[in-house]
Design a protein around this motif. Sequence first.
Motif, short mmCIF file in Angstrom:
data_model
loop_
_atom_site.label_atom_id
_atom_site.label_comp_id
_atom_site.label_asym_id
_atom_site.label_seq_id
_atom_site.Cartn_x
_atom_site.Cartn_y
_atom_site.Cartn_z
N ASN A 40 -1.50 7.33 -4.80
CA ASN A 40 -1.82 6.21 -3.92
C ASN A 40 -2.02 4.95 -4.75
N CYS A 41 -1.25 3.93 -4.43
CA CYS A 41 -1.25 2.72 -5.24
C CYS A 41 -1.25 1.48 -4.34
N THR A 50 5.64 6.06 1.94
CA THR A 50 6.15 6.71 0.72
C THR A 50 7.63 6.41 0.52
N GLY A 99 1.77 5.41 -0.81
CA GLY A 99 1.24 6.76 -0.95
C GLY A 99 0.93 7.39 0.40
N LYS A 100 0.72 8.70 0.38
CA LYS A 100 0.46 9.42 1.62
C LYS A 100 -0.80 8.93 2.32
N LYS A 101 -1.78 8.55 1.53
CA LYS A 101 -3.03 8.03 2.11
C LYS A 101 -2.77 6.82 2.98
N HIS A 102 -1.78 6.02 2.59
CA HIS A 102 -1.47 4.79 3.31
C HIS A 102 -0.31 4.97 4.30
N HIS A 157 0.87 -1.17 0.00
CA HIS A 157 0.00 0.00 0.00
C HIS A 157 0.91 1.23 0.00
#
Length: 255
Positions: A244-245, A170, A164-167, A162
């Motif tokens: 986000n990936c 980074t 990205g910043k959402k997860h 997971h």
Amino acid sequence: MFKGNWYPEDISQKIKDMNLPKSYLSEKIVRAIFVPHAAFNHCGKLVAETYTRVTHQPKRVFILSPDHHGILKSRDIAVCTNMGKNPSVKTLKKMWGEVGKTGAEKEHGIMMQIPYIKYFFPNADIIPIIVGQFQSDERMREIACVLKSLEGLFVISGCLTHFGKKHGFTSLTKETYDDTVEALDKEILTAVEMMSLHLLFNCESNFCAKYVLGIMILLGDPKSKVEQIGYKRSLDKINGPDDNCVSYGGGVLEG
């Protein structure tokens, strides 16, 4: 909540339209499959392709899902309200406790597998189990030993890196973000393929499937092997930490 949003209302027809192979020849019974639990448009075909590798019709299907929403609170495992009528569930509930129907229906790790199970194994009892974090290898082995004694197919519901910043992840350890994520995912998939808990728990990735994959490894025997079915990501190109990936893998444990 999920039907019509995470997966189409006509998911059965969508699976039919994939023209997947009807069966695979195998001398061994598939003991478990590893499949992602993201939206249908991201990984639906990979999930369906993995399910087709199961050449028998199991009477029971156990879904092992990570606890994404803290439903378990202080527990490390619990059985959800049984969606079938199998009496063995009473024993598991007595050992590990129970999560009610409302809690189970919030967990996408469970709900995203149900339409596939109903399509591929229409007569199977579905027994969802939510898995949290284990405080020791001994505890995980104890739980895996109980599950291993049960007859049925285990659906290990989980995703890979997971990013990205959402997860909250980074990391950049390679020349590009794509190379970084691919390398992290390869670490996870290699650990599973080698059936190595040591490698799995030393992976540097941020992934939800750590403990359910640990159980999958322990469900195997010395002669068991994991076949990788496929790999993909929600984004083909990661440009930076604002993207986000989530990565997805499919695998089959035979024997």
